[in-house]
Design a protein around this motif. Structure first.
Motif, PDB file in Angstrom:
ATOM      1  N   UNK A  38     -13.169   6.779  -4.663  1.00 61.65           N
ATOM      2  CA  UNK A  38     -14.153   7.057  -3.628  1.00 61.65           C
ATOM      3  C   UNK A  38     -14.276   8.574  -3.443  1.00 61.65           C
ATOM      4  N   UNK A  39     -15.339   9.008  -2.800  1.00 60.69           N
ATOM      5  CA  UNK A  39     -15.627  10.435  -2.702  1.00 60.69           C
ATOM      6  C   UNK A  39     -14.557  11.268  -2.032  1.00 60.69           C
ATOM      7  N   UNK A  40     -13.729  10.649  -1.187  1.00 64.07           N
ATOM      8  CA  UNK A  40     -12.713  11.431  -0.468  1.00 64.07           C
ATOM      9  C   UNK A  40     -11.339  11.374  -1.122  1.00 64.07           C
ATOM     10  N   UNK A  41     -11.205  10.672  -2.251  1.00 67.34           N
ATOM     11  CA  UNK A  41      -9.892  10.511  -2.872  1.00 67.34           C
ATOM     12  C   UNK A  41      -9.503  11.759  -3.662  1.00 67.34           C
ATOM     13  N   UNK A  42      -8.273  11.761  -4.185  1.00 69.06           N
ATOM     14  CA  UNK A  42      -7.735  12.954  -4.836  1.00 69.06           C
ATOM     15  C   UNK A  42      -8.537  13.321  -6.080  1.00 69.06           C
ATOM     16  N   UNK A  43      -9.055  12.317  -6.809  1.00 70.87           N
ATOM     17  CA  UNK A  43     -10.127  12.532  -7.789  1.00 70.87           C
ATOM     18  C   UNK A  43     -11.168  11.460  -7.538  1.00 70.87           C
ATOM     19  N   UNK A  44     -12.397  11.707  -7.959  1.00 66.50           N
ATOM     20  CA  UNK A  44     -13.489  10.803  -7.604  1.00 66.50           C
ATOM     21  C   UNK A  44     -14.409  10.527  -8.782  1.00 66.50           C
ATOM     22  N   UNK A  45     -15.070   9.382  -8.718  1.00 59.82           N
ATOM     23  CA  UNK A  45     -16.192   9.080  -9.616  1.00 59.82           C
ATOM     24  C   UNK A  45     -17.446   8.875  -8.773  1.00 59.82           C
ATOM     25  N   UNK A  46     -17.460   9.410  -7.574  1.00 59.52           N
ATOM     26  CA  UNK A  46     -18.452   9.184  -6.533  1.00 59.52           C
ATOM     27  C   UNK A  46     -18.129   7.875  -5.823  1.00 59.52           C
ATOM     28  N   UNK A  47     -18.111   6.791  -6.543  1.00 60.46           N
ATOM     29  CA  UNK A  47     -17.669   5.503  -6.030  1.00 60.46           C
ATOM     30  C   UNK A  47     -17.138   4.716  -7.212  1.00 60.46           C
ATOM     31  N   UNK A  48     -15.964   4.186  -7.087  1.00 61.45           N
ATOM     32  CA  UNK A  48     -15.415   3.432  -8.208  1.00 61.45           C
ATOM     33  C   UNK A  48     -13.948   3.143  -8.007  1.00 61.45           C
TER      34      UNK A  48
ATOM     35  N   UNK B  59       0.843  -1.192   0.000  1.00 60.81           N
ATOM     36  CA  UNK B  59       0.000   0.000   0.000  1.00 60.81           C
ATOM     37  C   UNK B  59       0.883   1.247   0.000  1.00 60.81           C
ATOM     38  N   UNK B  60       0.513   2.243  -0.805  1.00 60.39           N
ATOM     39  CA  UNK B  60       1.179   3.557  -0.781  1.00 60.39           C
ATOM     40  C   UNK B  60       0.320   4.466   0.103  1.00 60.39           C
TER      41      UNK B  60
ATOM     42  N   UNK C 158      -4.611   2.949  -4.058  1.00 56.59           N
ATOM     43  CA  UNK C 158      -5.916   3.597  -3.913  1.00 56.59           C
ATOM     44  C   UNK C 158      -5.785   5.058  -3.520  1.00 56.59           C
ATOM     45  N   UNK C 159      -4.769   5.358  -2.697  1.00 56.36           N
ATOM     46  CA  UNK C 159      -4.593   6.711  -2.173  1.00 56.36           C
ATOM     47  C   UNK C 159      -3.506   7.488  -2.907  1.00 56.36           C
ATOM     48  N   UNK C 160      -2.882   6.875  -3.924  1.00 55.53           N
ATOM     49  CA  UNK C 160      -1.649   7.478  -4.446  1.00 55.53           C
ATOM     50  C   UNK C 160      -1.667   7.767  -5.939  1.00 55.53           C
TER      51      UNK C 160
END
Length: 384
Positions: free
Chosen positions: A186-196, A134-135, A162-164
């Motif tokens: 996910x909604x809180x990531x650096x870019x989002x698709x709402x969920x994906x 994991x990064x 997922x976070x990087x």
């Protein structure tokens, strides 16, 4: 007072165009032009050969394991200091997680602990069927060392990036070193698709197999024929439209979060024993979240979180390691030298607001609240 959030979606303004196009053409089901374009965009951005848009990052990890043939009775090595979604898919396929400790610099999987685990496994004649690195919080793991160890033992590597997304080392994107790379939108990531999520690989045959499994493992015949169990893990055309608009601004989002991190580190220079995740030589972290440790340990950290809440500021502890979670208490945990680095980072670690649209004024309020909270804690300890 308006709350200052930890991390929320930051729209580019282009998402509506792609989503409206999907609605106007009635292409709202899974798959479609937006999905194909989003996958193409991710291939180009990550410089990988193949990509598969999925319903979540968790689904992408599950598909990676299933595609590699991991099954009941197998072992999978996984970083302990991570979100539970990195580990749960190991259970989905019936395998056993073996949890690997972190190292002090990046807070990611320790190469020394991984090598120790590999030696022990080889001695028992039970090498893992995969390793999940994991990064964490967008900071690049010592991935070149880790991938070399996996190659030495001929064990497939899965990168949980997922976070990087946007993080690099020596010009190469995280998520491109292993058999598979995983991204989350996910909604809180650096870019989002709402969920994906997204599964990438440099072997198109692996993605072809993952695609087959992600669409209920349907055989290529006129009727519905299934010879093995599959999944319903594809991204919708509407969600992919959001992703297309987000991907256009990924570098802007990385730059914004890196600036936020830099302002925090300058502001907290005076805090004794504060530790941040280090960028190893040649790497660029996307700094999805700014995480730091506080010298007073868990009690001080939790008091500060409460203080920030009172000031309408969202924060949270660093992920609780999987070897400390009740659900994974019965699985092996391997350290490099008997010292639990992950446990210490959890006890002392704090994540601060890092949303890319956070204003300078909002960050100044966070900085002031952190400083005041630490001063109050020092005074309280002196009185005690």
């Amino acid at each position: 007072m308006k709350q200052i959030p930890l991390s929320i979606p930051h729209l580019s303004g282009q998402e509506a165009r792609y989503v409206t196009e999907a609605l106007e053409t009635n292409w709202v089901a899974p798959l479609g032009p937006n999905v194909e374009a989003f996958e193409a965009g991710m291939r180009a951005y990550t410089k990988t050969e193949a990509a598969l848009a999925t319903s979540s990052g968790t689904a992408a990890i599950h598909l990676a394991l299933a595609t590699l043939g991991v099954t009941t009775g197998d072992d999978v090595f996984c970083q302990s200091l991570t979100f539970v979604a990195s580990v749960n898919p190991i259970r989905y396929v019936g395998a056993r997680p073996v949890l690997i400790d972190s190292e002090e610099e990046t807070w990611n999987m320790s190469p020394a602990a991984l090598r120790r685990a590999m030696i022990q496994a080889a001695t028992r004649g039970r090498l893992p069927k995969a390793v999940i690195v994991v990064h964490l919080y967008g900071v690049v793991a010592k991935i070149e060392e880790l991938s070399a160890i996996c190659a030495e033992y001929d064990v497939p590597l899965i990168e949980d990036a997922a976070e990087s997304l946007g993080s690099t080392i020596n010009g190469r994107m995280t998520g491109t070193f292993g058999s598979f790379g995983i991204y989350s939108f996910n909604g809180n990531k650096i870019i989002t698709t709402s969920s994906g999520g997204m599964l990438v690989a440099n072997d198109p045959h692996l993605i072809e197999r993952a695609f087959y499994l992600s669409t209920q493992a349907r055989q290529p015949v006129l009727h519905y024929e299934h010879t093995e169990v599959g999944f319903n893990y594809r991204m919708s055309n509407v969600s992919a439209g959001i992703g297309r608009g987000q991907l256009e601004v990924i570098e802007d989002r990385v730059a914004a979060r890196r600036k936020i991190f830099q302002r925090y580190t300058r502001a907290f220079d005076m805090l004794d024993a504060t530790q941040y995740q280090a960028e190893i030589e040649g790497s660029r972290a996307n700094r999805w979240l700014t995480a730091l440790t506080l010298p007073g340990g868990m009690e001080q950290r939790d008091q500060l979180i409460i203080r920030l809440q009172q000031d309408h500021i969202e924060s949270r502890p660093v992920w609780k390691p999987m070897h400390l979670q009740p659900v994974y208490r019965d699985v092996p945990f391997i350290t490099s030298d008997g010292i639990d680095v992950s446990g210490r980072l959890f006890a002392e670690g704090l994540c601060l607001p890092s949303a890319s649209q956070m204003t300078f004024t909002e960050q100044a309020l966070v900085i002031r609240s952190v400083r005041q909270g630490i001063v109050e804690d020092v005074r309280r300890n002196v009185r005690l």
